[in-house]
Motif scaffolding. Structure first.
Motif, PDB file in Angstrom:
ATOM      1  N   SER B  98       0.830  -1.207   0.000  1.00 43.01           N
ATOM      2  CA  SER B  98       0.000   0.000   0.000  1.00 43.01           C
ATOM      3  C   SER B  98       0.862   1.254   0.000  1.00 43.01           C
ATOM      4  O   SER B  98       0.590   2.205  -0.739  1.00 43.01           O
ATOM      5  CB  SER B  98      -0.910   0.026   1.232  1.00 43.01           C
ATOM      6  OG  SER B  98      -1.703  -1.125   1.273  1.00 43.01           O
ATOM      7  N   ALA B 159      -3.811  -2.067  -6.027  1.00 41.96           N
ATOM      8  CA  ALA B 159      -5.066  -1.448  -5.568  1.00 41.96           C
ATOM      9  C   ALA B 159      -4.826  -0.027  -5.070  1.00 41.96           C
ATOM     10  O   ALA B 159      -5.578   0.899  -5.402  1.00 41.96           O
ATOM     11  CB  ALA B 159      -5.691  -2.297  -4.465  1.00 41.96           C
ATOM     12  N   GLN B 162      -3.939   2.322  -8.050  1.00 46.27           N
ATOM     13  CA  GLN B 162      -5.128   2.596  -8.866  1.00 46.27           C
ATOM     14  C   GLN B 162      -6.065   3.570  -8.144  1.00 46.27           C
ATOM     15  O   GLN B 162      -6.571   4.524  -8.724  1.00 46.27           O
ATOM     16  CB  GLN B 162      -5.857   1.278  -9.171  1.00 46.27           C
ATOM     17  CG  GLN B 162      -6.934   1.392 -10.233  1.00 46.27           C
ATOM     18  CD  GLN B 162      -6.370   1.874 -11.566  1.00 46.27           C
ATOM     19  OE1 GLN B 162      -5.314   1.416 -11.998  1.00 46.27           O
ATOM     20  NE2 GLN B 162      -7.037   2.821 -12.197  1.00 46.27           N
ATOM     21  N   ALA B 163      -6.289   3.312  -6.846  1.00 46.48           N
ATOM     22  CA  ALA B 163      -7.188   4.175  -6.079  1.00 46.48           C
ATOM     23  C   ALA B 163      -6.631   5.595  -5.976  1.00 46.48           C
ATOM     24  O   ALA B 163      -7.371   6.573  -6.047  1.00 46.48           O
ATOM     25  CB  ALA B 163      -7.410   3.591  -4.687  1.00 46.48           C
ATOM     26  N   ASP B 166      -7.299   7.330  -9.115  1.00 42.92           N
ATOM     27  CA  ASP B 166      -8.723   7.620  -9.299  1.00 42.92           C
ATOM     28  C   ASP B 166      -9.268   8.632  -8.293  1.00 42.92           C
ATOM     29  O   ASP B 166     -10.446   8.967  -8.337  1.00 42.92           O
ATOM     30  CB  ASP B 166      -9.550   6.323  -9.172  1.00 42.92           C
ATOM     31  CG  ASP B 166      -9.280   5.384 -10.317  1.00 42.92           C
ATOM     32  OD1 ASP B 166      -8.715   5.853 -11.322  1.00 42.92           O
ATOM     33  OD2 ASP B 166      -9.620   4.196 -10.222  1.00 42.92           O
ATOM     34  N   THR B 194      -8.312   6.734  -0.796  1.00 41.04           N
ATOM     35  CA  THR B 194      -7.885   5.388  -1.183  1.00 41.04           C
ATOM     36  C   THR B 194      -8.186   4.353  -0.099  1.00 41.04           C
ATOM     37  O   THR B 194      -8.136   3.160  -0.366  1.00 41.04           O
ATOM     38  CB  THR B 194      -6.362   5.327  -1.443  1.00 41.04           C
ATOM     39  OG1 THR B 194      -5.691   5.781  -0.271  1.00 41.04           O
ATOM     40  CG2 THR B 194      -5.951   6.165  -2.620  1.00 41.04           C
ATOM     41  N   SER B 197     -10.550   1.347  -0.842  1.00 38.91           N
ATOM     42  CA  SER B 197      -9.966   0.340  -1.741  1.00 38.91           C
ATOM     43  C   SER B 197      -8.912  -0.474  -1.027  1.00 38.91           C
ATOM     44  O   SER B 197      -8.804  -1.680  -1.216  1.00 38.91           O
ATOM     45  CB  SER B 197      -9.320   0.995  -2.955  1.00 38.91           C
ATOM     46  OG  SER B 197     -10.205   1.852  -3.572  1.00 38.91           O
ATOM     47  N   ALA B 200     -10.494  -2.839   1.207  1.00 39.14           N
ATOM     48  CA  ALA B 200     -11.114  -3.910   0.421  1.00 39.14           C
ATOM     49  C   ALA B 200     -10.087  -4.977   0.052  1.00 39.14           C
ATOM     50  O   ALA B 200     -10.420  -6.163  -0.030  1.00 39.14           O
ATOM     51  CB  ALA B 200     -11.757  -3.337  -0.832  1.00 39.14           C
ATOM     52  N   THR B 201      -8.825  -4.564  -0.148  1.00 43.33           N
ATOM     53  CA  THR B 201      -7.806  -5.574  -0.464  1.00 43.33           C
ATOM     54  C   THR B 201      -7.469  -6.432   0.757  1.00 43.33           C
ATOM     55  O   THR B 201      -6.946  -7.520   0.599  1.00 43.33           O
ATOM     56  CB  THR B 201      -6.486  -4.948  -0.971  1.00 43.33           C
ATOM     57  OG1 THR B 201      -5.918  -4.165   0.081  1.00 43.33           O
ATOM     58  CG2 THR B 201      -6.696  -4.107  -2.194  1.00 43.33           C
ATOM     59  N   GLU B 263     -13.039  -2.623   8.975  1.00 44.93           N
ATOM     60  CA  GLU B 263     -13.629  -1.751   7.969  1.00 44.93           C
ATOM     61  C   GLU B 263     -14.687  -0.844   8.603  1.00 44.93           C
ATOM     62  O   GLU B 263     -14.741   0.353   8.343  1.00 44.93           O
ATOM     63  CB  GLU B 263     -14.262  -2.597   6.863  1.00 44.93           C
ATOM     64  CG  GLU B 263     -14.813  -1.759   5.731  1.00 44.93           C
ATOM     65  CD  GLU B 263     -15.153  -2.585   4.502  1.00 44.93           C
ATOM     66  OE1 GLU B 263     -15.292  -3.820   4.640  1.00 44.93           O
ATOM     67  OE2 GLU B 263     -15.278  -1.994   3.425  1.00 44.93           O
ATOM     68  N   LYS B 270     -18.633   5.450   5.639  1.00 41.41           N
ATOM     69  CA  LYS B 270     -19.091   4.560   4.568  1.00 41.41           C
ATOM     70  C   LYS B 270     -20.321   3.765   4.987  1.00 41.41           C
ATOM     71  O   LYS B 270     -20.940   3.094   4.172  1.00 41.41           O
ATOM     72  CB  LYS B 270     -17.969   3.570   4.212  1.00 41.41           C
ATOM     73  CG  LYS B 270     -17.034   4.081   3.150  1.00 41.41           C
ATOM     74  CD  LYS B 270     -17.523   3.661   1.783  1.00 41.41           C
ATOM     75  CE  LYS B 270     -16.651   4.229   0.682  1.00 41.41           C
ATOM     76  NZ  LYS B 270     -17.230   3.981  -0.631  1.00 41.41           N
TER      77      LYS B 270
END
Lengths: 260, 280
Positions: B98, B159, B162-163, B166, B194, B197, B200-201, B263, B270
């Motif tokens: 990460s 991940a 990419q996050a 984005d 990020t 994401s 999520a990984t 999470e 979220k």
């Protein structure tokens, strides 16, 4: 009426973008001046580069040529000194209402306790006390945009750049927030540039309206609005309102025919 | 008004579908019934001679072997050993991956430069590295952790990168217009956006951490659930193999819910959006 001194002047802005279809000229020799404590609306056909003007003033883009003067001094941009508000409220979803309001003060390195005290005061003033710890997704669109407005005002910016801030809201909420904005501008003595495609809103709020031509954008005409009403709703009831409205419509109509 | 009519219809349709067993209790009952039925059929099948106990073991056999292994402490120590390897590999790999992925946001030049290498490394099945990893890091704990790291790091890296790419440009522009510098944009806009994401990984990587540990133990080791399964299967001791497998399953299951809890705690903003699903 005595003319107040010029606060921000934009001279001969030119800007082109390189797209797949070749070079697109967005701004062509654009010049205008904003007075101290002015409230100027910029209207024009969609896609004529209004947002580009804001991005240049805010320091997010560089013009190909042209100059900007702030109170007589040549400047690169007003980065860090503008309050930029967009159509999307752009609240940070992982921050609470209080956290969002504190964003600008944090980047400036203002003392935490002092910043928080100021933020709570502003939230109270805008009727949002009790929502300090709420996350943006739990708020209505109008409340979110009010938080965005507080986040902008609390930084005490030299100029507010408002890019269609209310266009995503329903009409009633919009009327209400126009009033909130007008009051805030009076209270905090702010200069405002408002980009809108809503002629009605431009007439109701502004002291002056700049009409832009279609791409590439040039200043077509500047209308002084001499309504001077206390609120945007009262302005809509003024006898001169529809006169301004129709002459601005006429300006825009001619251009749409030309560019179409 | 055809629109109102169809909305109405959908509403009543949904109501009808949710009735009956579709409650928390009803679902739990169905799940328990399914598990009990599965083992019952298995046990009956073995006792009646329809299926070979030699090839598939039997629930009662698994139970007695498992009970003995728990009493002897063998199962517990193997479980801890594998769990330790998996979690250590998961933590090191996920954090390192990460951080690297996020760091690539800083320099578009470096990111473009290394992108093909990342893709190349990612396209190697990491399990194929296992023999080399054992050669390099020995047959002890380190080689299993290293294998887990190699599996988890690349997933986390891709991940996170990419996050970060984005992350909402408008939020970053807003910060810049406020006078924020690159570090502030990174820490106030990019990193927080990020996080979903990256977390999520965690779910994927907890599984990969276990894969690394178990495969490492298959190749060479004296301890752990992978070792237990591998040696037992070479003796055709299917019941012991199942004990190892079910323990791994329980381990993965528990870890999944631990991640779920992480999470929920770390992404309070979220919440509540994930529980609703559009009914089609």
């Amino acid at each position: 009426m005595q003319q107040p001194p010029v606060q921000l002047s934009v001279r001969n802005f030119q800007k082109s973008f390189h797209g797949k279809a070749g070079e697109v000229r967005v701004l062509d020799d654009l010049s205008f001046a904003i007075n101290e404590r002015d409230f100027v609306s910029i209207i024009g056909p969609s896609g004529c580069g209004k947002t580009t003007i804001f991005n240049i003033i805010a320091g997010l883009l560089e013009p190909d040529s042209g100059a900007m003067h702030y109170r007589g001094e040549e400047i690169e941009s007003l980065r860090g000194r503008v309050g930029y508000m967009m159509q999307k409220d752009l609240l940070f979803p992982w921050r609470t209402v209080l956290g969002n309001v504190l964003l600008g003060l944090e980047t400036r390195g203002v003392d935490r306790a002092e910043a928080e005290a100021r933020a709570r005061e502003y939230l109270k003033g805008f009727g949002l006390s009790g929502f300090e710890n709420a996350y943006p997704k739990t708020l209505s669109g109008g409340m979110r945009q009010r938080v965005a407005l507080i986040r902008t005002l609390i930084m005490d910016p030299d100029i507010l750049l408002l890019d269609e801030p209310f266009s995503a809201l329903d009409y009633q909420t919009r009327l209400y927030l126009e009033g909130v904005l007008k009051d805030a501008v009076e209270t905090y003595h702010k200069t405002v540039i408002l980009v809108t495609h809503d002629i009605d809103e431009a007439v109701a709020l502004s002291k002056r309206v700049i009409v832009l031509s279609g791409r590439p954008a040039r200043v077509k005409i500047v209308h002084d609005i001499e309504i001077g009403a206390t609120s945007p709703i009262a302005a809509r009831g003024d006898a001169r309102f529809s006169g301004y409205f129709h002459s601005l419509c006429a300006e825009l109509d001619i251009q749409t025919e030309k560019t179409a | 008004m055809p629109e109102t009519a169809s909305l109405q219809k959908r509403k009543t349709g949904r109501k009808r579908r949710r009735a009956g067993f579709d409650t928390a209790f009803g679902r739990a009952m169905l799940q328990v019934v399914a598990v009990v039925a599965f083992f019952a059929v298995w046990e009956i099948g073995v006792r009646a001679g329809w299926i070979s106990a030699f090839l598939v073991g039997s629930p009662s056999g698994i139970f007695s072997v498992g009970y003995k292994m728990i009493l002897s402490g063998e199962l517990v120590s193997d479980t801890w050993y594998t769990l330790f390897e998996a979690i250590l590999g998961f933590i090191i790999g996920t954090i390192a991956g990460s951080l690297l992925g996020l760091a690539l946001w800083y320099s578009v030049f470096v990111a473009r430069l290394v992108e093909p290498f990342i893709v190349a490394i990612n396209s190697v099945p990491k399990i194929a590295l296992a023999p080399i990893v054992v050669l390099w890091f020995g047959t002890g704990l380190v080689s299993k952790v290293a294998l887990s790291v190699s599996l988890t790091a690349i997933v986390a890296l891709i991940a996170a990168y990419q996050a970060a790419k984005d992350a909402d440009v408008d939020l970053q522009s807003l910060l810049i217009s406020m006078g924020a510098d690159k570090h502030q944009v990174f820490f106030k806009a990019v990193v927080p956006s990020t996080l979903p994401s990256i977390i999520a990984t965690f779910r994927i990587n907890v599984g990969f951490g276990l894969v690394g540990a178990v495969v490492g133990e298959f190749i060479s080791s004296q301890r752990g659930l992978g070792h237990l399964i591998y040696t037992a299967s070479s003796f055709y001791d299917l019941n012991t193999v199942w004990v190892g497998l079910f323990t791994l399953m329980v381990m993965g299951f528990v870890l999944y819910y631990v991640i779920d809890m992480i999470e929920r705690v770390s992404l309070p903003w979220k919440q509540s959006s994930t529980t609703h699903q559009v009914q089609v």
